[in-house]
Motif scaffolding. Sequence first.
Motif, PDB file in Angstrom:
ATOM      1  N   PHE A 302     -10.760   9.335  22.298  1.00 42.12           N
ATOM      2  CA  PHE A 302     -10.354   9.655  23.676  1.00 42.12           C
ATOM      3  C   PHE A 302     -11.531   9.385  24.614  1.00 42.12           C
ATOM      4  CE2 PHE A 302      -9.714  12.871  27.135  1.00 42.12           C
ATOM      5  CZ  PHE A 302      -8.620  12.242  27.716  1.00 42.12           C
ATOM      6  N   ILE A 303     -11.421   8.352  25.439  1.00 40.58           N
ATOM      7  CA  ILE A 303     -12.580   7.909  26.219  1.00 40.58           C
ATOM      8  C   ILE A 303     -12.488   8.248  27.704  1.00 40.58           C
ATOM      9  CG2 ILE A 303     -13.047   6.015  24.616  1.00 40.58           C
ATOM     10  CD1 ILE A 303     -11.852   4.114  26.744  1.00 40.58           C
ATOM     11  N   SER A 304     -11.389   8.803  28.167  1.00 39.11           N
ATOM     12  CA  SER A 304     -11.227   9.019  29.611  1.00 39.11           C
ATOM     13  C   SER A 304     -12.337   9.874  30.198  1.00 39.11           C
ATOM     14  CB  SER A 304      -9.858   9.660  29.889  1.00 39.11           C
ATOM     15  OG  SER A 304      -8.817   8.772  29.533  1.00 39.11           O
ATOM     16  N   GLU A 305     -12.630  11.022  29.558  1.00 42.74           N
ATOM     17  CA  GLU A 305     -13.666  11.905  30.094  1.00 42.74           C
ATOM     18  C   GLU A 305     -15.049  11.250  30.016  1.00 42.74           C
ATOM     19  OE1 GLU A 305     -13.331  14.599  31.771  1.00 42.74           O
ATOM     20  OE2 GLU A 305     -11.149  14.511  31.572  1.00 42.74           O
ATOM     21  N   ARG A 306     -15.330  10.558  28.913  1.00 45.97           N
ATOM     22  CA  ARG A 306     -16.627   9.895  28.785  1.00 45.97           C
ATOM     23  C   ARG A 306     -16.784   8.803  29.847  1.00 45.97           C
ATOM     24  NH1 ARG A 306     -15.563  10.581  22.967  1.00 45.97           N
ATOM     25  NH2 ARG A 306     -14.822   8.439  22.767  1.00 45.97           N
ATOM     26  N   ALA A 307     -15.688   8.109  30.135  1.00 46.14           N
ATOM     27  CA  ALA A 307     -15.736   7.049  31.141  1.00 46.14           C
ATOM     28  C   ALA A 307     -16.002   7.624  32.530  1.00 46.14           C
ATOM     29  CB  ALA A 307     -14.429   6.260  31.129  1.00 46.14           C
ATOM     30  N   ARG A 308     -15.413   8.782  32.815  1.00 47.67           N
ATOM     31  CA  ARG A 308     -15.628   9.387  34.140  1.00 47.67           C
ATOM     32  C   ARG A 308     -17.067   9.859  34.297  1.00 47.67           C
ATOM     33  NH1 ARG A 308      -9.928  12.233  32.993  1.00 47.67           N
ATOM     34  NH2 ARG A 308      -8.673  10.358  33.353  1.00 47.67           N
ATOM     35  N   LYS A 309     -17.661  10.357  33.216  1.00 49.11           N
ATOM     36  CA  LYS A 309     -19.058  10.775  33.279  1.00 49.11           C
ATOM     37  C   LYS A 309     -19.989   9.565  33.420  1.00 49.11           C
ATOM     38  CE  LYS A 309     -18.412  15.006  30.577  1.00 49.11           C
ATOM     39  NZ  LYS A 309     -18.676  15.696  29.275  1.00 49.11           N
ATOM     40  N   ALA A 310     -19.551   8.428  32.867  1.00 44.75           N
ATOM     41  CA  ALA A 310     -20.377   7.217  32.898  1.00 44.75           C
ATOM     42  C   ALA A 310     -20.002   6.294  34.060  1.00 44.75           C
ATOM     43  CB  ALA A 310     -20.235   6.468  31.573  1.00 44.75           C
ATOM     44  N   ASP A 311     -19.377   6.841  35.071  1.00 46.14           N
ATOM     45  CA  ASP A 311     -18.780   6.038  36.137  1.00 46.14           C
ATOM     46  C   ASP A 311     -19.741   4.993  36.704  1.00 46.14           C
ATOM     47  OD1 ASP A 311     -16.491   5.537  37.935  1.00 46.14           O
ATOM     48  OD2 ASP A 311     -17.880   6.207  39.481  1.00 46.14           O
ATOM     49  N   ARG A 312     -20.977   5.382  36.977  1.00 51.23           N
ATOM     50  CA  ARG A 312     -21.947   4.452  37.561  1.00 51.23           C
ATOM     51  C   ARG A 312     -23.024   4.029  36.566  1.00 51.23           C
ATOM     52  NH1 ARG A 312     -19.315   2.248  41.600  1.00 51.23           N
ATOM     53  NH2 ARG A 312     -18.216   3.841  42.817  1.00 51.23           N
ATOM     54  N   SER A 313     -22.802   4.307  35.316  1.00 49.78           N
ATOM     55  CA  SER A 313     -23.805   4.006  34.307  1.00 49.78           C
ATOM     56  C   SER A 313     -23.900   2.504  34.050  1.00 49.78           C
ATOM     57  CB  SER A 313     -23.466   4.733  33.003  1.00 49.78           C
ATOM     58  OG  SER A 313     -24.309   4.312  31.949  1.00 49.78           O
ATOM     59  N   GLU A 314     -25.120   2.039  33.863  1.00 49.64           N
ATOM     60  CA  GLU A 314     -25.333   0.641  33.497  1.00 49.64           C
ATOM     61  C   GLU A 314     -24.914   0.379  32.053  1.00 49.64           C
ATOM     62  OE1 GLU A 314     -26.295  -1.887  35.392  1.00 49.64           O
ATOM     63  OE2 GLU A 314     -26.272  -0.556  37.139  1.00 49.64           O
ATOM     64  N   SER A 315     -24.818   1.460  31.256  1.00 49.19           N
ATOM     65  CA  SER A 315     -24.426   1.324  29.842  1.00 49.19           C
ATOM     66  C   SER A 315     -23.016   1.871  29.631  1.00 49.19           C
ATOM     67  CB  SER A 315     -25.427   2.058  28.949  1.00 49.19           C
ATOM     68  OG  SER A 315     -25.556   3.421  29.335  1.00 49.19           O
ATOM     69  N   PHE A 316     -22.110   1.531  30.551  1.00 54.64           N
ATOM     70  CA  PHE A 316     -20.739   2.049  30.528  1.00 54.64           C
ATOM     71  C   PHE A 316     -20.069   1.822  29.170  1.00 54.64           C
ATOM     72  CE2 PHE A 316     -16.153   1.472  31.199  1.00 54.64           C
ATOM     73  CZ  PHE A 316     -15.822   2.634  31.879  1.00 54.64           C
ATOM     74  N   SER A 317     -20.145   0.604  28.643  1.00 56.70           N
ATOM     75  CA  SER A 317     -19.458   0.275  27.386  1.00 56.70           C
ATOM     76  C   SER A 317     -19.998   1.091  26.219  1.00 56.70           C
ATOM     77  CB  SER A 317     -19.585  -1.218  27.088  1.00 56.70           C
ATOM     78  OG  SER A 317     -18.878  -1.985  28.033  1.00 56.70           O
ATOM     79  N   ALA A 318     -21.318   1.253  26.159  1.00 55.09           N
ATOM     80  CA  ALA A 318     -21.920   2.056  25.086  1.00 55.09           C
ATOM     81  C   ALA A 318     -21.564   3.529  25.262  1.00 55.09           C
ATOM     82  CB  ALA A 318     -23.436   1.866  25.065  1.00 55.09           C
ATOM     83  N   ASP A 319     -21.556   4.010  26.501  1.00 58.24           N
ATOM     84  CA  ASP A 319     -21.299   5.426  26.761  1.00 58.24           C
ATOM     85  C   ASP A 319     -19.887   5.833  26.357  1.00 58.24           C
ATOM     86  OD1 ASP A 319     -23.841   5.587  27.741  1.00 58.24           O
ATOM     87  OD2 ASP A 319     -23.260   5.541  29.862  1.00 58.24           O
ATOM     88  N   ILE A 320     -18.904   4.973  26.631  1.00 54.88           N
ATOM     89  CA  ILE A 320     -17.538   5.376  26.301  1.00 54.88           C
ATOM     90  C   ILE A 320     -17.287   5.350  24.792  1.00 54.88           C
ATOM     91  CG2 ILE A 320     -16.650   4.584  28.534  1.00 54.88           C
ATOM     92  CD1 ILE A 320     -15.485   2.123  27.124  1.00 54.88           C
ATOM     93  N   ARG A 321     -18.153   4.686  24.036  1.00 59.98           N
ATOM     94  CA  ARG A 321     -17.995   4.602  22.593  1.00 59.98           C
ATOM     95  C   ARG A 321     -18.772   5.694  21.836  1.00 59.98           C
ATOM     96  NH1 ARG A 321     -17.092  -0.364  24.608  1.00 59.98           N
ATOM     97  NH2 ARG A 321     -15.467  -1.610  23.573  1.00 59.98           N
ATOM     98  N   GLN A 322     -19.436   6.552  22.549  1.00 62.77           N
ATOM     99  CA  GLN A 322     -20.146   7.647  21.905  1.00 62.77           C
ATOM    100  C   GLN A 322     -19.150   8.524  21.134  1.00 62.77           C
ATOM    101  OE1 GLN A 322     -23.477   8.252  21.746  1.00 62.77           O
ATOM    102  NE2 GLN A 322     -23.802   6.333  22.845  1.00 62.77           N
ATOM    103  N   GLY A 323     -19.390   8.687  19.825  1.00 67.74           N
ATOM    104  CA  GLY A 323     -18.501   9.506  19.014  1.00 67.74           C
ATOM    105  C   GLY A 323     -17.398   8.747  18.311  1.00 67.74           C
ATOM    106  N   VAL A 324     -17.182   7.484  18.691  1.00 65.94           N
ATOM    107  CA  VAL A 324     -16.165   6.670  18.010  1.00 65.94           C
ATOM    108  C   VAL A 324     -16.748   6.200  16.680  1.00 65.94           C
ATOM    109  CG1 VAL A 324     -14.768   4.559  18.093  1.00 65.94           C
ATOM    110  CG2 VAL A 324     -15.136   5.910  20.171  1.00 65.94           C
TER     111      VAL A 324
END
Length: 327
Positions: A302-324
């Motif tokens: 479930f990546i929705s919450e991680r994506a919202r926290k990483a909204d302006r992150s330069e490492s968006f793709s890596a951040d949403i995969r945390q825990g996968v």
Amino acid sequence: MSRTVLATLLVALPAMWGALALWFQMPGGRATKWAGVTLWTAVSAAAVTALWQGRFALGLSGFALLFAVLLLWWQRLRPSNDRIWAGDVAEMSNGTVDGNRVTLHNVRNFEWHTPTEYKPRWETRSYDLDRLVMVDMIISYWTPRRAIAHMLISFGFDGGEHVVFSVEIRRESHKTYSEIGGFFKEFELSIIAADERDVVRLRTNVRREETYLYRLRLPGPAMRSLFLAYIAEANRLVEVPRFYHTVTVNCTTLVYHMMKRILGSLAFSYRVLFPGYMPDYVYSVGGLDRRYSLEELRSLGFISERARKADRSESFSADIRQGVPGL
């Protein structure tokens, strides 16, 4: 069932289909469409009336003749790449392959502010297929109906770069998405190559959809073949436009047929027709990590919450995969 009731059904069902076909494809404005649908309904009602008056030959043959004319008109409708398109599908992604090097043209990398407001960017990007290391399936739900969803396929490279392919409707600028319209040649088919900060963030952060990411179990050659299959299909659509269909030509059925060609055989299931059920199907054929239950993979992915926290992150793709889980 009486003969009259059966004959009525033989007229009523095609009549309802015809009314919808006219509504979605009859040229002109709403007034013209209403006039056409009203006339068609009146003619169909007259045929049903004739049936209930015992005049079966007149009712059935008269309606059959008119329906044949409607089908002839329907068959003559052709998809096109030359319309005034909505901005997010204004360009058509396509690619060229030179050995291991792939160049993608019209990669969408929009900066989305709202579901309808964005800063457009169409880019040309190059990828080395020898560095392709992962393929992820992303499923996004926007209604409580779990069968209805959208599927994205994301390809990851060893430098951390990702490109997503999304099979979408190509709608005209004045139209909005309609599931029913998708049955009636309302939209052309489009394959969009996009940056994850565009196409994933649009769903998770802007539209606030429920979005899940699943790591696919594919050998290296199959990953490469699927990537090239997307390019081949995108290039084909540039040359030969095709209509989208809500069930038979959508974001999952197209990928199913690609994978079937790659693997040689792949069991079919009704779940292929409904993107929301795709994780269940892929899990059942061994395409997901079987060390975990599907429910565990769904929770971890479930990546929705991680994506919202990483909204302006330069490492968006890596951040949403945390825990996968990795494979």
